[in-house]
Design an enzyme around this catalytic site. Sequence first.
Site, PDB file in Angstrom:
ATOM      1  N   SER A 129      -1.509  -5.244   2.264  1.00 55.26           N
ATOM      2  CA  SER A 129      -1.414  -4.268   1.171  1.00 55.26           C
ATOM      3  C   SER A 129      -0.352  -4.698   0.172  1.00 55.26           C
ATOM      4  CB  SER A 129      -1.020  -2.915   1.777  1.00 55.26           C
ATOM      5  OG  SER A 129      -0.442  -2.088   0.807  1.00 55.26           O
ATOM      6  N   GLU A 131       1.776  -2.888  -0.816  1.00 54.93           N
ATOM      7  CA  GLU A 131       3.020  -2.260  -0.363  1.00 54.93           C
ATOM      8  C   GLU A 131       3.896  -3.244   0.390  1.00 54.93           C
ATOM      9  OE1 GLU A 131       4.393   0.722  -1.026  1.00 54.93           O
ATOM     10  OE2 GLU A 131       2.766   0.899  -2.474  1.00 54.93           O
ATOM     11  N   TYR A 153       5.006   2.402   5.857  1.00 53.30           N
ATOM     12  CA  TYR A 153       3.685   1.777   5.791  1.00 53.30           C
ATOM     13  C   TYR A 153       3.812   0.298   5.412  1.00 53.30           C
ATOM     14  CZ  TYR A 153      -0.996   0.841   3.963  1.00 53.30           C
ATOM     15  OH  TYR A 153      -2.235   0.302   3.706  1.00 53.30           O
TER      16      TYR A 153
HETATM   17  P1  GDP Z   1       0.374   4.644  -3.787  1.00 52.16           P
HETATM   18  O1  GDP Z   1       1.717   5.193  -4.109  1.00 52.16           O
HETATM   19  O2  GDP Z   1       0.213   3.282  -4.358  1.00 52.16           O
HETATM   20  O3  GDP Z   1      -0.011   4.729  -2.358  1.00 52.16           O
HETATM   21  O4  GDP Z   1      -0.748   5.530  -4.557  1.00 52.16           O
HETATM   22  P2  GDP Z   1      -0.712   7.042  -5.065  1.00 52.16           P
HETATM   23  O5  GDP Z   1      -2.079   7.334  -5.527  1.00 52.16           O
HETATM   24  O6  GDP Z   1      -0.126   7.974  -4.041  1.00 52.16           O
HETATM   25  O7  GDP Z   1       0.312   7.017  -6.304  1.00 52.16           O
HETATM   26  C1  GDP Z   1       0.169   6.144  -7.362  1.00 52.16           C
HETATM   27  C2  GDP Z   1       1.152   6.429  -8.479  1.00 52.16           C
HETATM   28  O8  GDP Z   1       0.961   7.744  -8.962  1.00 52.16           O
HETATM   29  C3  GDP Z   1       2.621   6.342  -8.108  1.00 52.16           C
HETATM   30  O9  GDP Z   1       3.249   5.667  -9.203  1.00 52.16           O
HETATM   31  C4  GDP Z   1       3.095   7.794  -8.080  1.00 52.16           C
HETATM   32  O10 GDP Z   1       4.479   7.968  -8.405  1.00 52.16           O
HETATM   33  C5  GDP Z   1       2.232   8.375  -9.179  1.00 52.16           C
HETATM   34  N1  GDP Z   1       2.062   9.833  -9.110  1.00 52.16           N
HETATM   35  C6  GDP Z   1       2.363  10.710 -10.099  1.00 52.16           C
HETATM   36  N2  GDP Z   1       2.074  11.962  -9.737  1.00 52.16           N
HETATM   37  C7  GDP Z   1       1.586  11.902  -8.482  1.00 52.16           C
HETATM   38  C8  GDP Z   1       1.102  12.900  -7.581  1.00 52.16           C
HETATM   39  O11 GDP Z   1       1.085  14.094  -7.879  1.00 52.16           O
HETATM   40  N3  GDP Z   1       0.645  12.464  -6.365  1.00 52.16           N
HETATM   41  C9  GDP Z   1       0.664  11.118  -6.012  1.00 52.16           C
HETATM   42  N4  GDP Z   1       0.200  10.749  -4.805  1.00 52.16           N
HETATM   43  N5  GDP Z   1       1.126  10.159  -6.859  1.00 52.16           N
HETATM   44  C10 GDP Z   1       1.576  10.546  -8.075  1.00 52.16           C
END
Ligand code: GDP
Length: 327
Positions: A129, A131, A153
């Site tokens: 990933s 990550e 993770y």
């Molecule tokens: P991941 O962080 O790569 O696993 O994927 P996410 O879909 O959880 O988040 C992607 C991006 O969206 C990150 O930059 C978060 O900070 C931003 N983000 C902004 N608002 C939200 C929210 O309400 N929920 C989540 N999950 N991410 C958010």
Amino acid sequence: MKRALITGITGQDGFYLAEYLLGLGYEVHGLARQTGLEHIRSNLLQDVPPELYQRCQLHAVSLDNFPGLYRLISKTPFDECYHLAASSFVGERLADGYQTIQNNIASTHYLLAALNEFQPKCRFYFAGSSEMFGRPKMAPQTEDTPLNPRSAYGISKVAGYHLARNYRESYGMFCGVGILYNHESPRRRPEFVTRKISMAAARISLGATDKLQLGNVEGRRDWGYAPDYVKAMHAILNHDEPKDFVVATGILHSVADICEAAFSHVGLEWRDHVVTSETFYRNEEDVPLVGSALKIEREIGWRPITPFKKIICQMVDADLARLKQPT
Ligand code: GDP
């Protein structure tokens, strides 16, 4: 006929990979927890066509059930094993991440050990990933970018990656690794931001609610399409040599871009409906997570096909269709 084993077959990627491999004529086996299988039987997985899983052989073996895993792998010969199962919420606090770290690392090690013992010729795909790069110092990231994970993770994925690499180098197993950036689809779980937004845009357009709370709308990611990415997994395992490949689009979009695509698709202005909330706010990387897929394109000929806007519109359409379905 080739036989493949998929761990995590009830997840987004497991679904699309099973569909793809069945289409290629594979016999597909899947591992899932008992609860996952019950969800399939009682049709609780959102709009999953039941015939897909009926065409697979499903095994109720959780990955922490080492004897169960050994039994399965000692009895059935597989040509390919796709290890997709993992606890996967990046927003989880590191201090709460014991289970994520423990389960993800142990399951990868169990699986590799069992395959090495009973079927050393089975090709093994490890779902790496972005990550693993966590807070990278350079962009775009490549297969040579230093790993710097910043979540439970991410740490578990780095360990799994090193396990796969060691089984490749020490035991000569064919272990291919895909370092996948975010990949979305109508089957993405709702806690991910793309799906959270597509569901909200659909609901708001039908008048079911009016506001959507988000964190940082400036947050940026390299968002691709899950059905494109499972093809990369298969290509990695069918390459002539086991290697590591970044799988990405190389293009950054912001959360605001997702809002724009999703809300305009249903004729709305996102700024009228989105409110920011501290609850969902996350500190962002100074250097963005964006991948260079040059190596996989050059060596295997894989590249992403589906553009960002099309992915988001498809997700909104799927959520609208779900909402309009009679309950
Ligand atoms: P991941 O962080 O790569 O696993 O994927 P996410 O879909 O959880 O988040 C992607 C991006 O969206 C990150 O930059 C978060 O900070 C931003 N983000 C902004 N608002 C939200 C929210 O309400 N929920 C989540 N999950 N991410 C958010």
